[in-house]
Design an enzyme around this catalytic site. Structure first.
Site, PDB file in Angstrom:
ATOM      1  N   GLY A  45      -5.334   4.818  -6.367  1.00  0.00           N
ATOM      2  CA  GLY A  45      -6.543   5.500  -6.797  1.00  0.00           C
ATOM      3  C   GLY A  45      -6.257   6.958  -7.100  1.00  0.00           C
ATOM      4  N   ASP A 105      -5.748   1.286   2.982  1.00  0.00           N
ATOM      5  CA  ASP A 105      -7.138   0.854   2.857  1.00  0.00           C
ATOM      6  C   ASP A 105      -7.233  -0.225   1.774  1.00  0.00           C
ATOM      7  OD1 ASP A 105      -6.504   2.746   0.884  1.00  0.00           O
ATOM      8  OD2 ASP A 105      -8.572   3.419   0.696  1.00  0.00           O
ATOM      9  N   GLY A 128      -4.129   1.750  -4.219  1.00  0.00           N
ATOM     10  CA  GLY A 128      -5.222   1.081  -4.915  1.00  0.00           C
ATOM     11  C   GLY A 128      -4.764  -0.033  -5.828  1.00  0.00           C
ATOM     12  N   GLU A 173      -0.016   5.544   2.089  1.00  0.00           N
ATOM     13  CA  GLU A 173      -1.103   6.429   2.513  1.00  0.00           C
ATOM     14  C   GLU A 173      -0.766   7.361   3.668  1.00  0.00           C
ATOM     15  OE1 GLU A 173      -2.804   3.189   0.141  1.00  0.00           O
ATOM     16  OE2 GLU A 173      -1.377   3.254   1.796  1.00  0.00           O
TER      17      GLU A 173
END
Length: 382
Positions: free
Chosen positions: A82, A163, A132, A155
């Site tokens: 992302g 996530d 992402g 991350e």
């Protein structure tokens, strides 16, 4: 590609995601989604996420569309994650988490939609698949890797945690130690290992992309039959995955399974001690060790506890908790400093809230995880 559809992207760069339709079994259709930001390794912006979600809803209602194909533009990546720099800038400018919450909420909604999509989803995961991008890929029924694929969840280096549903899909792997290792070290998994541990379903050559599409386009199906659609896809994938020309990539991660189990045993303090004393020899493991030791100590605590909590949880409950946790990491965790150091200023010298894993206050971890109120930590810190 033929039959290009219009793309609705408010405030987005022109054509940052491109929608097409290709024939499937001659008389039906396959919806094609191409992430088209190769200069940024196809990182996902909020308008891209919104446009993809809207198009998928439309295709879900179109009976002539029988499958979905996901791919990235360029040769380097399917999707490197992302666009967290936008989230960082919103936090710096607005001093609130409204955009942050919207970004993660809509990204996770897209991932969830793909997980539950009513038609087969095929992801061509060549090149880098990170963060992402892993969320999109792991939500797909058919997860194809090539000799150029490198899968990772990085991350910890930006003060976040894996996530996009990773709390769920990492727990679907057979080995808890591997799940922890991937989450804590950002290890880049090659195609052979990805298939072996369950991140990917098929290994094909990068040059087979056009051939696979052609086989799906030219297949035979007289009447609309979901089982026949699945059979066509699986037969095409099986045939190409059996090619004698496939490069024999040496398994790296699976060959180190005993080492990974040893390193990842115990709580985060045990893991830290094991990693600190570990003397890796291969470049991939040297990088993995360094990433862990230089990553956010707070994130390391969160990662281990979040993975443990998510065992046996539903996908819905995982996404709900991830949304709360991600916003908390942005509001009072290491996220902003991690993005600044790695992606904005690029000095690679983050000033984490805690210097070492042993310095992290458990009360702080529980606040971010939503298990404890802020006032309790303030009292504990005196």
């Amino acid at each position: 590609m033929a039959n290009r559809l219009s793309v609705v992207e408010a405030t987005a760069n022109s054509n940052s995601v491109i929608f097409d339709v290709l024939p499937f079994a001659k008389q039906y259709k396959m919806g094609v989604i191409q992430l088209n930001r190769p200069e940024s390794l196809n990182s996902l912006t909020l308008p891209m996420i919104q446009a993809i979600y809207s198009q998928l809803e439309e295709w879900a209602m179109d009976q002539t569309v029988v499958a979905i194909w996901l791919e990235g533009a360029g040769a380097k990546a399917f999707c490197a994650g992302g666009n967290v720099v936008d989230v960082y800038r919103s936090l710096e400018k607005e001093r609130d988490t409204s955009y942050c919450e919207q970004f993660f909420r809509e990204e996770y909604a897209l991932d969830y939609l793909l997980h539950r999509f009513s038609k087969p989803v095929i992801c061509w995961g060549s090149g880098y698949v990170m963060g992402g991008g892993m969320g999109l890929m792991m939500a797909s029924n058919y997860r194809i890797v090539t000799e150029k694929s490198r899968l990772s969840m990085p991350e910890i280096s930006i003060g976040l945690y894996p996530d996009v549903g990773a709390s769920y899909f990492l727990n679907q792997l057979d080995d808890d130690a591997v799940a922890r290792f991937l989450a804590l070290t950002a290890y880049q998994v090659n195609a052979t290992d990805a298939c072996e541990i369950g991140l990917a379903t098929h290994y094909l050559m990068e040059q087979d992309c056009a051939e696979l599409k052609q086989r799906l386009m030219m297949a035979q199906m007289t009447d609309l039959n979901p089982e026949k659609v699945t059979l066509i896809i699986e037969q095409a994938l099986f045939t190409l995955s059996q090619s004698d020309d496939l490069p024999l990539l040496k398994p790296e991660l699976t060959a180190l399974s005993p080492t990974v189990v040893s390193l990842m045993t115990g709580d985060i303090h045990n893991i830290y001690a094991s990693m600190l004393s570990y003397s890796p020899e291969c470049p991939a493991m040297i990088k993995a060790k360094n990433t862990f030791l230089t990553g956010s100590p707070l994130s390391a605590h969160i990662i281990v506890q979040q993975l443990e909590w998510a065992k046996h949880q539903t996908l819905e409950s995982v996404f709900a908790r991830e949304l709360e946790l991600s916003v908390s990491c942005c509001k009072q965790g290491d996220f902003s400093e991690g993005v600044r150091a790695l992606l904005v200023d690029k000095d690679k010298r983050p000033k984490w809230l805690y210097g070492r894993v042993s310095d992290v206050l458990e009360e702080k971890v529980q606040i971010l995880l939503g298990n404890k109120k802020l006032i309790d930590v303030m009292d504990a810190e005196g």
